[in-house]
Design a protein around this motif. Sequence first.
Motif, PDB file in Angstrom:
ATOM      1  N   ASP A  87       1.075  -1.321  -0.006  1.00  0.00           N
ATOM      2  CA  ASP A  87      -0.213  -0.180  -0.219  1.00  0.00           C
ATOM      3  C   ASP A  87       1.144   1.517   0.070  1.00  0.00           C
ATOM      4  OD1 ASP A  87      -2.939  -1.835   0.243  1.00  0.00           O
ATOM      5  OD2 ASP A  87      -2.930  -1.079   2.247  1.00  0.00           O
ATOM      6  N   HIS A  88       2.094   1.199   0.324  1.00  0.00           N
ATOM      7  CA  HIS A  88       2.912   2.217   0.602  1.00  0.00           C
ATOM      8  C   HIS A  88       3.601   2.481  -0.220  1.00  0.00           C
ATOM      9  CE1 HIS A  88       5.393   5.180   2.779  1.00  0.00           C
ATOM     10  NE2 HIS A  88       6.669   5.089   1.801  1.00  0.00           N
ATOM     11  N   TYR A  89       3.913   1.443  -1.149  1.00  0.00           N
ATOM     12  CA  TYR A  89       4.424   1.653  -2.246  1.00  0.00           C
ATOM     13  C   TYR A  89       3.392   1.672  -3.856  1.00  0.00           C
ATOM     14  CZ  TYR A  89       7.948  -1.983  -1.398  1.00  0.00           C
ATOM     15  OH  TYR A  89       8.693  -2.921  -0.468  1.00  0.00           O
ATOM     16  N   THR A  90       2.392   1.827  -3.411  1.00  0.00           N
ATOM     17  CA  THR A  90       1.591   1.817  -4.508  1.00  0.00           C
ATOM     18  C   THR A  90       0.476   3.052  -4.141  1.00  0.00           C
ATOM     19  OG1 THR A  90       0.176  -0.205  -3.837  1.00  0.00           O
ATOM     20  CG2 THR A  90      -0.755   1.817  -4.891  1.00  0.00           C
ATOM     21  N   SER A  91       0.824   4.048  -2.865  1.00  0.00           N
ATOM     22  CA  SER A  91      -0.004   5.800  -2.863  1.00  0.00           C
ATOM     23  C   SER A  91       1.405   6.510  -3.686  1.00  0.00           C
ATOM     24  CB  SER A  91       0.651   5.876  -1.546  1.00  0.00           C
ATOM     25  OG  SER A  91       0.347   6.929  -0.573  1.00  0.00           O
ATOM     26  N   HIS A  92       2.801   5.813  -3.290  1.00  0.00           N
ATOM     27  CA  HIS A  92       4.013   6.860  -3.898  1.00  0.00           C
ATOM     28  C   HIS A  92       4.087   6.517  -5.128  1.00  0.00           C
ATOM     29  CE1 HIS A  92       5.433   8.063   0.302  1.00  0.00           C
ATOM     30  NE2 HIS A  92       6.766   7.804  -0.177  1.00  0.00           N
ATOM     31  N   VAL A  93       3.846   5.475  -5.846  1.00  0.00           N
ATOM     32  CA  VAL A  93       3.989   5.515  -7.444  1.00  0.00           C
ATOM     33  C   VAL A  93       2.861   5.805  -7.772  1.00  0.00           C
ATOM     34  CG1 VAL A  93       3.935   3.555  -9.229  1.00  0.00           C
ATOM     35  CG2 VAL A  93       5.383   3.341  -7.170  1.00  0.00           C
ATOM     36  N   ASP A  94       1.176   5.642  -7.251  1.00  0.00           N
ATOM     37  CA  ASP A  94       0.245   6.640  -7.662  1.00  0.00           C
ATOM     38  C   ASP A  94       0.646   8.188  -7.692  1.00  0.00           C
ATOM     39  OD1 ASP A  94      -0.807   4.343  -8.662  1.00  0.00           O
ATOM     40  OD2 ASP A  94      -1.937   4.105  -6.627  1.00  0.00           O
ATOM     41  N   PHE A  95       1.150   8.641  -6.981  1.00  0.00           N
ATOM     42  CA  PHE A  95       1.478   9.966  -6.749  1.00  0.00           C
ATOM     43  C   PHE A  95       1.822  11.028  -7.709  1.00  0.00           C
ATOM     44  CE2 PHE A  95       4.613  13.216  -5.397  1.00  0.00           C
ATOM     45  CZ  PHE A  95       3.597  14.747  -5.465  1.00  0.00           C
ATOM     46  N   PHE A  96       3.362   9.854  -8.403  1.00  0.00           N
ATOM     47  CA  PHE A  96       4.361  10.129  -9.046  1.00  0.00           C
ATOM     48  C   PHE A  96       3.326   9.978 -10.619  1.00  0.00           C
ATOM     49  CE2 PHE A  96       7.302  10.073  -6.121  1.00  0.00           C
ATOM     50  CZ  PHE A  96       8.410  11.144  -6.532  1.00  0.00           C
ATOM     51  N   ARG A  97       2.933   9.464 -10.759  1.00  0.00           N
ATOM     52  CA  ARG A  97       1.799   8.821 -12.000  1.00  0.00           C
ATOM     53  C   ARG A  97       0.694  10.366 -12.336  1.00  0.00           C
ATOM     54  NH1 ARG A  97       0.190   2.951 -10.462  1.00  0.00           N
ATOM     55  NH2 ARG A  97       1.759   2.010 -11.382  1.00  0.00           N
ATOM     56  N   SER A  98       0.314  10.564 -10.569  1.00  0.00           N
ATOM     57  CA  SER A  98      -1.303  11.378 -11.247  1.00  0.00           C
ATOM     58  C   SER A  98      -0.426  13.260 -11.218  1.00  0.00           C
ATOM     59  CB  SER A  98      -2.236  11.233 -10.232  1.00  0.00           C
ATOM     60  OG  SER A  98      -1.703  11.058  -8.545  1.00  0.00           O
ATOM     61  N   TYR A  99       0.396  13.083 -10.364  1.00  0.00           N
ATOM     62  CA  TYR A  99       0.877  14.677  -9.802  1.00  0.00           C
ATOM     63  C   TYR A  99       2.538  15.064 -10.683  1.00  0.00           C
ATOM     64  CZ  TYR A  99       0.979  19.040  -6.775  1.00  0.00           C
ATOM     65  OH  TYR A  99       0.866  19.941  -6.560  1.00  0.00           O
ATOM     66  N   ALA A 100       2.782  14.150 -10.784  1.00  0.00           N
ATOM     67  CA  ALA A 100       3.985  14.483 -11.770  1.00  0.00           C
ATOM     68  C   ALA A 100       4.011  13.927 -13.197  1.00  0.00           C
ATOM     69  CB  ALA A 100       5.025  13.851 -10.586  1.00  0.00           C
ATOM     70  N   GLY A 101       3.005  13.437 -13.158  1.00  0.00           N
ATOM     71  CA  GLY A 101       2.418  12.594 -14.204  1.00  0.00           C
ATOM     72  C   GLY A 101       3.538  11.907 -15.315  1.00  0.00           C
ATOM     73  N   LEU A 102       4.348  11.688 -14.540  1.00  0.00           N
ATOM     74  CA  LEU A 102       5.554  10.380 -14.821  1.00  0.00           C
ATOM     75  C   LEU A 102       4.764   9.200 -15.185  1.00  0.00           C
ATOM     76  CD1 LEU A 102       8.751  10.969 -11.955  1.00  0.00           C
ATOM     77  CD2 LEU A 102       8.135  12.395 -14.617  1.00  0.00           C
ATOM     78  N   THR A 103       5.673   8.305 -16.289  1.00  0.00           N
ATOM     79  CA  THR A 103       4.887   6.804 -16.613  1.00  0.00           C
ATOM     80  C   THR A 103       6.247   5.961 -15.967  1.00  0.00           C
ATOM     81  OG1 THR A 103       7.659   6.611 -18.229  1.00  0.00           O
ATOM     82  CG2 THR A 103       5.364   7.590 -18.891  1.00  0.00           C
ATOM     83  N   ASP A 104       5.047   4.358 -15.879  1.00  0.00           N
ATOM     84  CA  ASP A 104       5.696   3.596 -14.409  1.00  0.00           C
ATOM     85  C   ASP A 104       7.462   3.276 -14.731  1.00  0.00           C
ATOM     86  OD1 ASP A 104       3.759   3.939 -13.022  1.00  0.00           O
ATOM     87  OD2 ASP A 104       3.294   1.396 -14.420  1.00  0.00           O
ATOM     88  N   GLU A 105       7.578   3.465 -16.113  1.00  0.00           N
ATOM     89  CA  GLU A 105       8.852   3.322 -16.155  1.00  0.00           C
ATOM     90  C   GLU A 105       9.971   4.421 -16.065  1.00  0.00           C
ATOM     91  OE1 GLU A 105      12.477   2.774 -20.469  1.00  0.00           O
ATOM     92  OE2 GLU A 105       9.717   2.923 -21.131  1.00  0.00           O
ATOM     93  N   GLU A 106      10.168   5.558 -16.367  1.00  0.00           N
ATOM     94  CA  GLU A 106      10.744   6.769 -16.082  1.00  0.00           C
ATOM     95  C   GLU A 106      10.308   6.796 -14.409  1.00  0.00           C
ATOM     96  OE1 GLU A 106       9.872  10.096 -19.389  1.00  0.00           O
ATOM     97  OE2 GLU A 106       8.117   9.988 -17.431  1.00  0.00           O
ATOM     98  N   ILE A 107       9.579   6.534 -13.903  1.00  0.00           N
ATOM     99  CA  ILE A 107       9.292   6.437 -12.145  1.00  0.00           C
ATOM    100  C   ILE A 107      10.846   5.292 -11.644  1.00  0.00           C
ATOM    101  CG2 ILE A 107       7.886   5.094 -10.317  1.00  0.00           C
ATOM    102  CD1 ILE A 107       5.768   6.922 -11.447  1.00  0.00           C
TER     103      ILE A 107
END
Length: 477
Positions: free
Chosen positions: A255-275
């Motif tokens: 859940d902690h991983y998911t929260s951080h990754v979702d933040f970078f996806r939605s707020y920073a607009g980064l792709t999974d590869e970039e993250i």
Amino acid sequence: MFASSVVLFDKIMSCCSLQLPAPTLSHRRRGGGGGSSFQCSVLPPTNSGTLLFPLFLEMGITEKGSHALLENHQALKLAPFDFVRTQIHALQNLGINGPLLSRLIQKRPHVLVSPEIHSLLCFLSHDLKGVIQEPQLARLLTATDPRYLSGFEPKVRLLLDAGIPINRLSHVLNNLNLTKALCLKPLQDIQKMLSFVKGFGGVDLILGRPAILNCDLDSQLVPRIEFLLDLSGGDELATTTVLLKLPFILAYSVDHYTSHVDFFRSYAGLTDEEIFKIILVYPSLFSASRTRKLQPRIEFLKQCGFSSKDIYKLLIKAPLFLSLSFEDNLAHKLVLLLKIGYEHGTKELGLAMGWVCRTSCKNMQEVISLLLNYGLTCEEILAMGKKHPQVLQYNHKSMKQKLDYLTQEMGYEVREMLAFPAFLGYGFDGRIKYRFESSGKISGEGMSINKLFSMSTARFSKKQEKQLPAAAITKSS
């Protein structure tokens, strides 16, 4: 528990003496048993309950506490005195003395009467003396039902067979919850865990964070590693690199991983590869608070006009920007940048904030002071920073050495550097001094420092080879 112990003692004492099986790990220890005088055998009974009372008093247990121990624990009253004394000597032999010993006995009196604990103490005395620290051993004996201690030896052997070096075994055992990681887990479950982590760093991963052995394989360890593996696009090597860089990353939940990754996806607009590429460079990204650090930092970059691609490019080079303290670090650097002329809301300010993360506030101040002392203005320092943002992160002592050489030995004006501030990032002996001396120590005459130092090593060497014949002819004539 105590009643069963009494039954076991009746069986043991039906024999005159019982010698426990010889330890099986002695060949693994260097220097044998360490000269221990503790004998792992049950002595002939000398049954005298009254002898325990003065013994407890001598150990520091109060008179009231000693009475309570004997009155409330039937197994203690029925246990042969010589056996109890042997247990006490065994504990002392392993370093459990004084208040630590008296607290342990008062909290868990069964340590003096349990045959399972007797076997464990024999094993530790013969094979692992000094390996498990006294407080850790006391925690093990306090927290673990004696029934679960019987498998301790084969489980330790399993760790050694898996590749844990004997000289690192102490590090592993003292950084585990021994009850949770070894005693309560069946041997087969520990084997499965060791087999699973073998594909993701194995022994190195365990040595980096022994506490991963505390985890449940199916509900904790597997889902966490699989999350990172999926984010990497199935790249096991890259996932292993992340785990070995920061084994503590496995302490976080999915859940902690998911929260951080979702933040970078939605707020920073980064792709999974970039993250994942940012995580590969800086796994501690998961340690940064989403609300207190990540969101304000990304918002700052957006206010500076950064696009998603710009954010990615900055974070891949300066990920510390996400986790450094604002009050104690970044705020002071921001003030310095504004003082020399950077403007709020500009991309130049955002880039500079990223680069100065790699240096201390003190060094940054020293760099600015050094440049000012050389006669440069704030406007010129700003121009250098915009052209080469890394300039403010360079070590001020190294920078002074290069500027002294530039002006005193090479004969250039300090403002020659304004056109090529990257000069300050080159190595002094291997690049600056070597090239200048190899080129004949001639300044001016059309040879800019940009041309002299930005030339590739291969091209510079080739040019020097062409000049050698001409120099040899001149010398001979």
